[in-house]
Design a protein around this motif. Structure first.
Motif, PDB file in Angstrom:
ATOM      1  N   VAL A  25       0.835  -1.198   0.000  1.00 28.00           N
ATOM      2  CA  VAL A  25       0.000   0.000   0.000  1.00 28.00           C
ATOM      3  C   VAL A  25       0.874   1.254   0.000  1.00 28.00           C
ATOM      4  N   ALA A  26       1.952   1.217   0.740  1.00 32.36           N
ATOM      5  CA  ALA A  26       2.855   2.374   0.767  1.00 32.36           C
ATOM      6  C   ALA A  26       3.430   2.627  -0.624  1.00 32.36           C
ATOM      7  N   ARG A  27       3.816   1.549  -1.317  1.00 34.39           N
ATOM      8  CA  ARG A  27       4.355   1.716  -2.679  1.00 34.39           C
ATOM      9  C   ARG A  27       3.265   2.154  -3.652  1.00 34.39           C
ATOM     10  N   LEU A  28       2.092   1.549  -3.541  1.00 35.83           N
ATOM     11  CA  LEU A  28       0.987   1.935  -4.427  1.00 35.83           C
ATOM     12  C   LEU A  28       0.572   3.379  -4.195  1.00 35.83           C
ATOM     13  N   GLY A  29       0.532   3.768  -2.930  1.00 37.50           N
ATOM     14  CA  GLY A  29       0.130   5.132  -2.611  1.00 37.50           C
ATOM     15  C   GLY A  29       1.046   6.176  -3.216  1.00 37.50           C
ATOM     16  N   ALA A  30       2.297   5.825  -3.384  1.00 36.95           N
ATOM     17  CA  ALA A  30       3.280   6.757  -3.935  1.00 36.95           C
ATOM     18  C   ALA A  30       3.556   6.513  -5.419  1.00 36.95           C
ATOM     19  N   ALA A  31       2.908   5.521  -6.016  1.00 41.71           N
ATOM     20  CA  ALA A  31       3.225   5.121  -7.393  1.00 41.71           C
ATOM     21  C   ALA A  31       3.078   6.243  -8.409  1.00 41.71           C
ATOM     22  N   LEU A  32       2.079   7.083  -8.244  1.00 38.08           N
ATOM     23  CA  LEU A  32       1.863   8.155  -9.220  1.00 38.08           C
ATOM     24  C   LEU A  32       2.321   9.516  -8.711  1.00 38.08           C
ATOM     25  N   ASP A  33       2.938   9.556  -7.541  1.00 38.58           N
ATOM     26  CA  ASP A  33       3.399  10.838  -6.995  1.00 38.58           C
ATOM     27  C   ASP A  33       4.452  11.503  -7.876  1.00 38.58           C
ATOM     28  N   GLU A  34       5.451  10.735  -8.283  1.00 41.87           N
ATOM     29  CA  GLU A  34       6.525  11.322  -9.095  1.00 41.87           C
ATOM     30  C   GLU A  34       6.017  11.775 -10.464  1.00 41.87           C
ATOM     31  N   PRO A  35       5.279  10.938 -11.200  1.00 39.89           N
ATOM     32  CA  PRO A  35       4.756  11.429 -12.476  1.00 39.89           C
ATOM     33  C   PRO A  35       3.853  12.649 -12.304  1.00 39.89           C
ATOM     34  N   PHE A  36       3.055  12.658 -11.241  1.00 42.81           N
ATOM     35  CA  PHE A  36       2.168  13.798 -10.999  1.00 42.81           C
ATOM     36  C   PHE A  36       2.984  15.050 -10.702  1.00 42.81           C
ATOM     37  N   ALA A  37       4.015  14.915  -9.882  1.00 40.74           N
ATOM     38  CA  ALA A  37       4.870  16.065  -9.553  1.00 40.74           C
ATOM     39  C   ALA A  37       5.578  16.588 -10.797  1.00 40.74           C
ATOM     40  N   LEU A  38       6.068  15.671 -11.624  1.00 37.99           N
ATOM     41  CA  LEU A  38       6.744  16.088 -12.853  1.00 37.99           C
ATOM     42  C   LEU A  38       5.772  16.802 -13.789  1.00 37.99           C
ATOM     43  N   PHE A  39       4.602  16.268 -13.906  1.00 35.42           N
ATOM     44  CA  PHE A  39       3.631  16.845 -14.835  1.00 35.42           C
ATOM     45  C   PHE A  39       3.101  18.175 -14.325  1.00 35.42           C
ATOM     46  N   SER A  40       2.880  18.282 -13.018  1.00 36.37           N
ATOM     47  CA  SER A  40       2.289  19.508 -12.491  1.00 36.37           C
ATOM     48  C   SER A  40       3.339  20.555 -12.112  1.00 36.37           C
ATOM     49  N   GLY A  41       4.601  20.237 -12.309  1.00 34.44           N
ATOM     50  CA  GLY A  41       5.672  21.187 -11.994  1.00 34.44           C
ATOM     51  C   GLY A  41       5.858  22.177 -13.124  1.00 34.44           C
ATOM     52  N   ASP A  42       7.057  22.240 -13.644  1.00 30.35           N
ATOM     53  CA  ASP A  42       7.341  23.146 -14.756  1.00 30.35           C
ATOM     54  C   ASP A  42       6.457  22.786 -15.951  1.00 30.35           C
ATOM     55  N   THR A  43       6.087  23.807 -16.684  1.00 29.33           N
ATOM     56  CA  THR A  43       5.231  23.594 -17.839  1.00 29.33           C
ATOM     57  C   THR A  43       5.996  22.831 -18.912  1.00 29.33           C
ATOM     58  N   VAL A  44       5.603  21.581 -19.115  1.00 29.28           N
ATOM     59  CA  VAL A  44       6.232  20.760 -20.130  1.00 29.28           C
ATOM     60  C   VAL A  44       5.273  20.466 -21.267  1.00 29.28           C
TER      61      VAL A  44
END
Length: 108
Positions: A25-44
């Motif tokens: 659950v800990a891994r699943l809970g964080a599974a989309l955190d990095e892609p979400f952070a990358l996408f919602s960060g600098d305008t790409v």
């Protein structure tokens, strides 16, 4: 003469399963955190399609976390309903059931 209660094999199996599920659950809970952070960060990527993608990613990230937490909560509830100690006869039945051994019928 009453028999002394013994450890319930089902309780132990649920406890071990809970420990493993908590890790997953800990891994699943964080599974989309990095892609979400990358996408919602600098305008790409900008535009209506990008906005919709970002909304979908956010929605599925939240849904994944909720579903993982639901699995964990259900397992925790089952563990709470399971007595840690049972009679030796019940412990033997649970042990046989957990190991997949065929049951014997005692009703006849």
């Amino acid at each position: 003469m009453t028999e002394m209660p013994v450890d319930n094999p089902r309780y132990e199996a649920l406890r071990q399963a809970l420990a493993k599920v908590e890790q997953h659950v800990a891994r699943l809970g964080a599974a989309l955190d990095e892609p979400f952070a990358l996408f919602s960060g600098d305008t790409v990527w900008i535009g209506p399609v990008a906005r919709r993608f970002g909304e979908d990613l956010s929605h599925y990230r939240k849904r994944l976390k909720q579903q993982a937490e639901t699995v964990l909560a259900e397992l925790e509830a089952e563990l709470r309903r399971t007595p840690p100690k049972v009679s030796p006869a019940v412990a033997r039945q649970e042990s046989a059931r957990l190991s997949g051994e065929p049951r014997t019928f005692t009703a006849f």
